[in-house]
Design an enzyme around this catalytic site. Structure first.
Site, short mmCIF file in Angstrom:
data_model
loop_
_atom_site.label_atom_id
_atom_site.label_comp_id
_atom_site.label_asym_id
_atom_site.label_seq_id
_atom_site.Cartn_x
_atom_site.Cartn_y
_atom_site.Cartn_z
N LYS A 161 0.84 -1.21 0.00
CA LYS A 161 0.00 0.00 0.00
C LYS A 161 0.87 1.26 0.00
O LYS A 161 0.61 2.20 -0.73
CB LYS A 161 -0.92 0.03 1.24
CG LYS A 161 -1.86 -1.16 1.34
CD LYS A 161 -2.75 -1.07 2.57
CE LYS A 161 -2.02 -1.12 3.88
NZ LYS A 161 -1.32 -2.39 4.16
N ARG A 177 -9.89 1.57 8.40
CA ARG A 177 -9.68 0.16 8.72
C ARG A 177 -10.89 -0.43 9.43
O ARG A 177 -10.92 -1.62 9.67
CB ARG A 177 -8.47 0.03 9.63
CG ARG A 177 -7.16 -0.22 8.88
CD ARG A 177 -6.05 -0.10 9.90
NE ARG A 177 -4.92 -0.92 9.65
CZ ARG A 177 -3.78 -0.49 9.10
NH1 ARG A 177 -3.69 0.74 8.65
NH2 ARG A 177 -2.76 -1.30 8.98
N ARG A 197 11.75 -5.88 4.78
CA ARG A 197 11.58 -4.42 4.70
C ARG A 197 12.57 -3.68 5.59
O ARG A 197 12.81 -4.06 6.72
CB ARG A 197 10.16 -4.03 5.12
CG ARG A 197 9.99 -2.51 5.23
CD ARG A 197 8.57 -2.07 5.32
NE ARG A 197 7.81 -2.77 6.32
CZ ARG A 197 6.49 -2.79 6.36
NH1 ARG A 197 5.79 -2.15 5.44
NH2 ARG A 197 5.86 -3.45 7.30
N ARG A 257 11.27 -2.10 11.04
CA ARG A 257 10.19 -1.48 11.83
C ARG A 257 9.91 -2.28 13.09
O ARG A 257 9.94 -3.51 13.08
CB ARG A 257 8.92 -1.42 10.97
CG ARG A 257 8.45 -0.02 10.70
CD ARG A 257 7.42 0.03 9.64
NE ARG A 257 6.16 -0.59 10.03
CZ ARG A 257 5.08 -0.60 9.26
NH1 ARG A 257 5.12 0.00 8.07
NH2 ARG A 257 3.97 -1.18 9.65
N ARG A 312 -1.03 -8.72 13.19
CA ARG A 312 -1.51 -7.70 12.24
C ARG A 312 -2.31 -8.35 11.11
O ARG A 312 -3.32 -7.81 10.66
CB ARG A 312 -0.33 -6.89 11.68
CG ARG A 312 0.19 -5.87 12.69
CD ARG A 312 1.59 -5.40 12.39
NE ARG A 312 1.77 -4.84 11.08
CZ ARG A 312 2.93 -4.80 10.43
NH1 ARG A 312 4.02 -5.28 11.00
NH2 ARG A 312 3.00 -4.26 9.24
P1 AP5 Z 1 4.92 -1.66 1.85
O1 AP5 Z 1 4.62 -0.81 0.67
O2 AP5 Z 1 5.63 -1.07 3.01
O3 AP5 Z 1 3.57 -2.43 2.31
P2 AP5 Z 1 2.31 -1.90 3.12
O4 AP5 Z 1 1.12 -2.55 2.54
O5 AP5 Z 1 2.33 -0.40 3.20
O6 AP5 Z 1 2.64 -2.59 4.52
P3 AP5 Z 1 2.53 -2.08 6.01
O7 AP5 Z 1 3.19 -3.15 6.83
O8 AP5 Z 1 3.06 -0.68 6.17
O9 AP5 Z 1 1.00 -2.10 6.23
P4 AP5 Z 1 0.25 -2.09 7.57
O10 AP5 Z 1 -1.14 -1.89 7.12
O11 AP5 Z 1 0.51 -3.26 8.45
O12 AP5 Z 1 0.96 -0.91 8.37
P5 AP5 Z 1 0.54 0.58 8.71
O13 AP5 Z 1 1.78 1.38 8.68
O14 AP5 Z 1 -0.61 1.04 7.89
O15 AP5 Z 1 5.73 -2.95 1.29
C1 AP5 Z 1 6.24 -3.92 2.19
C2 AP5 Z 1 7.63 -4.35 1.71
O16 AP5 Z 1 7.50 -5.05 0.47
C3 AP5 Z 1 8.60 -3.20 1.45
O17 AP5 Z 1 9.90 -3.60 1.82
C4 AP5 Z 1 8.53 -2.97 -0.08
O18 AP5 Z 1 9.75 -2.48 -0.60
C5 AP5 Z 1 8.22 -4.38 -0.58
N1 AP5 Z 1 7.35 -4.40 -1.76
C6 AP5 Z 1 6.20 -3.69 -1.93
N2 AP5 Z 1 5.63 -3.99 -3.13
C7 AP5 Z 1 6.45 -4.92 -3.71
C8 AP5 Z 1 6.40 -5.64 -4.95
N3 AP5 Z 1 5.38 -5.47 -5.82
N4 AP5 Z 1 7.39 -6.52 -5.22
C9 AP5 Z 1 8.41 -6.71 -4.32
N5 AP5 Z 1 8.51 -6.07 -3.13
C10 AP5 Z 1 7.54 -5.18 -2.83
O19 AP5 Z 1 0.00 0.42 10.20
C11 AP5 Z 1 0.86 0.11 11.27
C12 AP5 Z 1 0.07 0.13 12.58
O20 AP5 Z 1 -0.45 1.46 12.81
C13 AP5 Z 1 -1.17 -0.78 12.61
O21 AP5 Z 1 -0.83 -2.10 12.99
C14 AP5 Z 1 -2.03 -0.06 13.67
O22 AP5 Z 1 -1.57 -0.32 14.98
C15 AP5 Z 1 -1.76 1.41 13.37
N6 AP5 Z 1 -2.71 1.97 12.39
C16 AP5 Z 1 -2.42 2.49 11.15
N7 AP5 Z 1 -3.53 2.93 10.55
C17 AP5 Z 1 -4.55 2.68 11.39
C18 AP5 Z 1 -5.97 2.89 11.32
N8 AP5 Z 1 -6.54 3.45 10.23
N9 AP5 Z 1 -6.73 2.53 12.37
C19 AP5 Z 1 -6.17 1.98 13.49
N10 AP5 Z 1 -4.85 1.75 13.63
C20 AP5 Z 1 -4.05 2.09 12.58
#
Ligand code: AP5
Length: 216
Positions: free
Chosen positions: A13, A88, A127, A160, A171
């Site tokens: 994402k 979410r 990552r 991270r 997660r």
């Molecule tokens: P990346 O692009 O970082 O993936 P992502 O989908 O953004 O993954 P996240 O782990 O950041 O998602 P998440 O939803 O768990 O975390 P968030 O920060 O939102 O890609 C991942 C890796 O793969 C990278 O190394 C990249 O280079 C590689 N990659 C990507 N695409 C690729 C491809 N096509 N081919 C090869 N490699 C590739 O949330 C974290 C925490 O915050 C949550 O657990 C929660 O506690 C809190 N939080 C955030 N938002 C909310 C909300 N709305 N409500 C409540 N709590 C929330």
């Protein structure tokens, strides 16, 4: 245009959201990034969110909604938004619909990125992020030019805090619990919902996203 990127942890994402926002001139609004910035800055908000994030649980809706509304309030109505990791929960989706309606706007596209768990776990395990500029790398798929160091500013790359195996599993569980209801919410709305397979190279996934939002 208001676009929402939904999908499990590690599906891409953030990677795709940054690229899509660049090409459409939209604002990339990632709640995870905002929360991590608040933690780094040591704000009260960051302190409140910390425990939830470290356990892989969702941060309470009221905190998230306030955070997003604050950012939305700084944007003019012409500015497109690519939401990443928000909403979410259904209450978050309802609050977003209300905030957008007040500005005469609505969600236009909801894109669900999909990939198998095995790949997600590998991506998350590989990552590495830059704590200065937020750039995201992957030791398997997108390595930095110099190992362990950010290409842009030379900062040492970090894993991270919530990317350890137990928290990743939690997660993924949390994502599964909440996804069906969010998808149902948007299926019953005016937004167009599309599913995109994300188990492909970054550029191919990006092409599919651009097609979904109608941007060449
Ligand atoms: P990346 O692009 O970082 O993936 P992502 O989908 O953004 O993954 P996240 O782990 O950041 O998602 P998440 O939803 O768990 O975390 P968030 O920060 O939102 O890609 C991942 C890796 O793969 C990278 O190394 C990249 O280079 C590689 N990659 C990507 N695409 C690729 C491809 N096509 N081919 C090869 N490699 C590739 O949330 C974290 C925490 O915050 C949550 O657990 C929660 O506690 C809190 N939080 C955030 N938002 C909310 C909300 N709305 N409500 C409540 N709590 C929330």
């Amino acid at each position: 245009m208001v676009v929402i990127l939904l999908g499990p942890p590690g599906v891409g994402k953030g990677t795709q959201g940054v690229l899509l926002a660049e090409v459409t001139g939209a604002r990339h609004l990632a709640t995870g990034d905002l929360l991590r910035a608040a933690r780094r800055d040591g704000t009260e908000f960051g302190r409140q969110a910390q425990g939830y994030m470290d356990r892989g649980e969702l941060v309470p809706d009221r905190l998230i909604v306030d955070l997003v509304c604050e950012v939305l309030g700084t944007l003019d109505c012409e500015t497109g938004v690519v939401f990443d990791g928000f909403p979410r929960t259904v209450p978050q989706a309802e609050a977003l619909a209300e905030a957008l309606a007040e500005a005469g706007r609505q969600v236009d596209r909801v894109i669900v990125l999909e990939a198998d768990d095995e790949l997600l776990v590998k991506r998350i395990g590989g990552r590495r992020t830059c704590s200065t500029c937020g750039a995201v790398y992957n030791v398997f798929f997108r390595p930095s030019r110099r190992e362990g160091v950010c290409d842009r500013d030379g900062t040492v790359l970090v894993h991270r805090a919530d990317d350890d195996p137990a928290t990743i599993r939690r997660r993924l569980e949390v994502y599964r619990q909440d996804t069906a209801s969010i998808v149902r919410f948007y299926e019953g709305s005016a937004a167009r919902l599309e599913r995109v397979r994300a188990n492909r190279p970054v550029a191919e996934v990006q092409d599919a996203l651009r097609e979904a939002v109608g941007t060449p």
